[in-house]
Design an enzyme around this catalytic site. Structure first.
Site, mmCIF file in Angstrom:
data_model
loop_
_atom_site.group_PDB
_atom_site.id
_atom_site.type_symbol
_atom_site.label_atom_id
_atom_site.label_comp_id
_atom_site.label_asym_id
_atom_site.label_seq_id
_atom_site.Cartn_x
_atom_site.Cartn_y
_atom_site.Cartn_z
ATOM 1 N N HIS A 1 0.835 -1.212 -0.103
ATOM 2 C CA HIS A 1 0.073 -0.209 0.051
ATOM 3 C C HIS A 1 0.911 1.092 0.088
ATOM 4 O O HIS A 1 2.379 1.053 0.016
ATOM 5 C CB HIS A 1 -1.031 -0.056 1.192
ATOM 6 C CG HIS A 1 0.033 -0.302 2.459
ATOM 7 N ND1 HIS A 1 0.649 0.454 3.157
ATOM 8 C CD2 HIS A 1 -0.032 -1.499 3.325
ATOM 9 C CE1 HIS A 1 1.041 0.004 4.258
ATOM 10 N NE2 HIS A 1 0.685 -1.116 4.436
ATOM 11 N N HIS B 1 3.994 1.301 2.276
ATOM 12 C CA HIS B 1 5.247 0.737 1.985
ATOM 13 C C HIS B 1 6.019 1.274 0.813
ATOM 14 O O HIS B 1 7.219 1.446 0.691
ATOM 15 C CB HIS B 1 5.055 -0.765 1.186
ATOM 16 C CG HIS B 1 4.371 -1.604 2.221
ATOM 17 N ND1 HIS B 1 2.851 -2.453 2.009
ATOM 18 C CD2 HIS B 1 4.947 -2.438 3.345
ATOM 19 C CE1 HIS B 1 2.769 -2.990 2.987
ATOM 20 N NE2 HIS B 1 3.690 -3.459 3.713
ATOM 21 N N GLN C 1 7.221 -14.983 13.230
ATOM 22 C CA GLN C 1 6.929 -13.994 14.061
ATOM 23 C C GLN C 1 5.580 -13.985 14.143
ATOM 24 O O GLN C 1 4.607 -12.977 14.824
ATOM 25 C CB GLN C 1 7.363 -12.453 13.314
ATOM 26 C CG GLN C 1 6.492 -12.141 12.090
ATOM 27 C CD GLN C 1 7.106 -11.130 11.357
ATOM 28 O OE1 GLN C 1 8.303 -10.945 10.958
ATOM 29 N NE2 GLN C 1 6.245 -10.079 11.439
ATOM 30 N N GLN D 1 8.555 -2.063 16.982
ATOM 31 C CA GLN D 1 9.374 -2.642 16.049
ATOM 32 C C GLN D 1 10.606 -1.798 15.371
ATOM 33 O O GLN D 1 11.823 -2.274 15.578
ATOM 34 C CB GLN D 1 8.877 -3.119 14.927
ATOM 35 C CG GLN D 1 9.595 -3.753 13.501
ATOM 36 C CD GLN D 1 8.596 -4.322 12.506
ATOM 37 O OE1 GLN D 1 8.201 -5.297 12.638
ATOM 38 N NE2 GLN D 1 8.399 -3.544 11.455
ATOM 39 N N ARG E 1 -3.469 -5.278 6.362
ATOM 40 C CA ARG E 1 -4.485 -5.996 7.380
ATOM 41 C C ARG E 1 -5.898 -5.376 7.194
ATOM 42 O O ARG E 1 -7.021 -5.867 7.659
ATOM 43 C CB ARG E 1 -4.241 -6.168 8.763
ATOM 44 C CG ARG E 1 -3.190 -7.278 8.816
ATOM 45 C CD ARG E 1 -2.906 -7.625 10.605
ATOM 46 N NE ARG E 1 -2.241 -8.710 10.802
ATOM 47 C CZ ARG E 1 -0.754 -8.740 10.944
ATOM 48 N NH1 ARG E 1 -0.265 -7.519 11.330
ATOM 49 N NH2 ARG E 1 -0.306 -9.991 11.036
HETATM 50 P P1 AMP Z 1 4.859 -4.826 6.934
HETATM 51 O O1 AMP Z 1 4.692 -5.344 5.476
HETATM 52 O O2 AMP Z 1 3.373 -4.683 7.242
HETATM 53 O O3 AMP Z 1 5.786 -5.812 7.691
HETATM 54 O O4 AMP Z 1 5.457 -3.493 6.705
HETATM 55 C C1 AMP Z 1 6.696 -3.335 6.144
HETATM 56 C C2 AMP Z 1 7.284 -1.902 6.405
HETATM 57 O O5 AMP Z 1 6.383 -0.976 6.027
HETATM 58 C C3 AMP Z 1 7.257 -1.816 8.037
HETATM 59 O O6 AMP Z 1 8.597 -1.121 8.290
HETATM 60 C C4 AMP Z 1 6.200 -0.998 8.589
HETATM 61 O O7 AMP Z 1 6.209 -0.029 9.414
HETATM 62 C C5 AMP Z 1 5.969 -0.173 7.156
HETATM 63 N N1 AMP Z 1 4.560 0.514 7.028
HETATM 64 C C6 AMP Z 1 3.521 -0.495 7.051
HETATM 65 N N2 AMP Z 1 2.380 0.240 7.052
HETATM 66 C C7 AMP Z 1 2.855 1.647 7.083
HETATM 67 C C8 AMP Z 1 2.233 2.993 7.200
HETATM 68 N N3 AMP Z 1 0.929 3.155 6.930
HETATM 69 N N4 AMP Z 1 3.053 4.140 7.063
HETATM 70 C C9 AMP Z 1 4.414 3.908 7.104
HETATM 71 N N5 AMP Z 1 5.156 2.717 7.031
HETATM 72 C C10 AMP Z 1 4.334 1.660 7.025
#
Ligand code: AMP
Length: 281
Positions: free
Chosen positions: A34, A37, A61, A153, A187
């Site tokens: 999204h 990312h 995890q 995290q 999600r």
């Molecule tokens: P994930 O795929 O959910 O593990 O996220 C991958 C990376 O994208 C992680 O560093 C998350 O913190 C970051 N991330 C996910 N959603 C957002 C968001 N809405 N704004 C900024 N970073 C995000």
């Protein structure tokens, strides 16, 4: 853009890039991209010569009752979006290669993983730090970008990098939100249209807290009670936690006396959503 699946190929690509004096930026993800990312990738692109994005839904995890199996996946669409941004490599290792039979080494950051999501998701951060260290060793980036949406995290990974003398920089990137304030998350696809409406209560609760603090409310139990009542007044919600804590140690605070992290985790239907903000008194 290259799509690399094998660890040995990823290592070779990184070693060659480093020998050629190129600065490697890295964005670890679980995919189903999204705008959150994508903004991390754009940031990496600005700071690096080459950008590697990993897509790996990391089994270790997730807890046994969590959504590992259901986690949304769409590699084709992800690859297209990453390519448009100018990402150089998508790295999608296989779980069997990351965790072959006999695997038994884990990394654990101690105090920072105790509160918030660490308390509700036993083993979660151990899985996160272990996969991050493995990915850092494979991709060999000069820096990695993490979203501040997963604030704990970000702190935990930063701590691991400092404690283990890893040679990379961890960069935190601001939360990207939908127009109505909902923090973007893979999600969010779990939400029905009605749940999606209720899901804005996380962001609204963060704003409400900012307002209350501005008006002089500083006592944390009072603030917490008001926020909890506000959140559960929205249908389909169930609070996992509402916590005010020190933004570096994550120790709980009783009163807002300096910059304070407000972190929320709320189930909306079956989706567990998190959000946070820094409250400045
Ligand atoms: P994930 O795929 O959910 O593990 O996220 C991958 C990376 O994208 C992680 O560093 C998350 O913190 C970051 N991330 C996910 N959603 C957002 C968001 N809405 N704004 C900024 N970073 C995000």
């Amino acid at each position: 853009m290259r799509l690399i699946k094998e660890i040995s190929q990823m290592k070779t690509w990184s070693e060659t890039s480093r020998k050629n004096g190129l600065r490697i930026g890295f964005v670890p993800t679980m995919g189903y991209f999204h705008e959150g990312h994508l903004s991390l990738m754009r940031r990496a692109k600005e700071l690096a010569d080459k950008v590697v994005v990993s897509i790996f839904v990391n089994p270790i995890q997730f807890g046994p009752q969590e959504d590992f199996r259901d986690y949304p996946r769409d590699l084709e669409r992800d690859a297209r979006l990453a390519e448009e941004i100018g990402v150089d490599v998508i790295f999608t290792p296989k779980a069997e290669e990351m965790y072959p039979e006999g695997f038994q080494t884990f990394v654990e950051v101690e105090r920072l993983t105790k509160p918030l999501c660490g308390a509700r998701r036993p083993g979660h951060f151990r899985g996160v730090t272990t996969v991050c260290l493995k990915l850092f060793n494979i991709v060999k980036p000069h820096f990695a970008v993490f979203g501040l949406k997963d604030y704990q995290q970000y702190l935990v990974v930063k701590r691991m990098v400092a404690d283990l003398n890893l040679d990379l920089e961890i960069i935190g990137h601001p939360i990207v939100r939908e127009k109505d304030g909902l923090a973007m998350s893979s999600r969010n696809v779990y939400l029905s249209p009605e749940e999606r409406k209720s899901a804005t209560c996380l962001y609204k609760a963060l704003c409400l807290a900012q307002e209350k603090v501005k008006k002089g409310v500083r006592i944390v139990p009072t603030l917490k009670q008001e926020l909890e009542q506000f959140i559960i007044s929205h249908p389909y919600t169930e609070i996992d936690y509402v916590e005010f804590c020190h933004p570096e140690t994550l120790d709980p605070v009783k009163e807002i006396a300096g910059p304070t992290l407000l972190a929320l985790a709320v189930f909306v239907g079956k989706a567990r959503l998190i959000d946070n903000t820094l409250i400045e008194p």
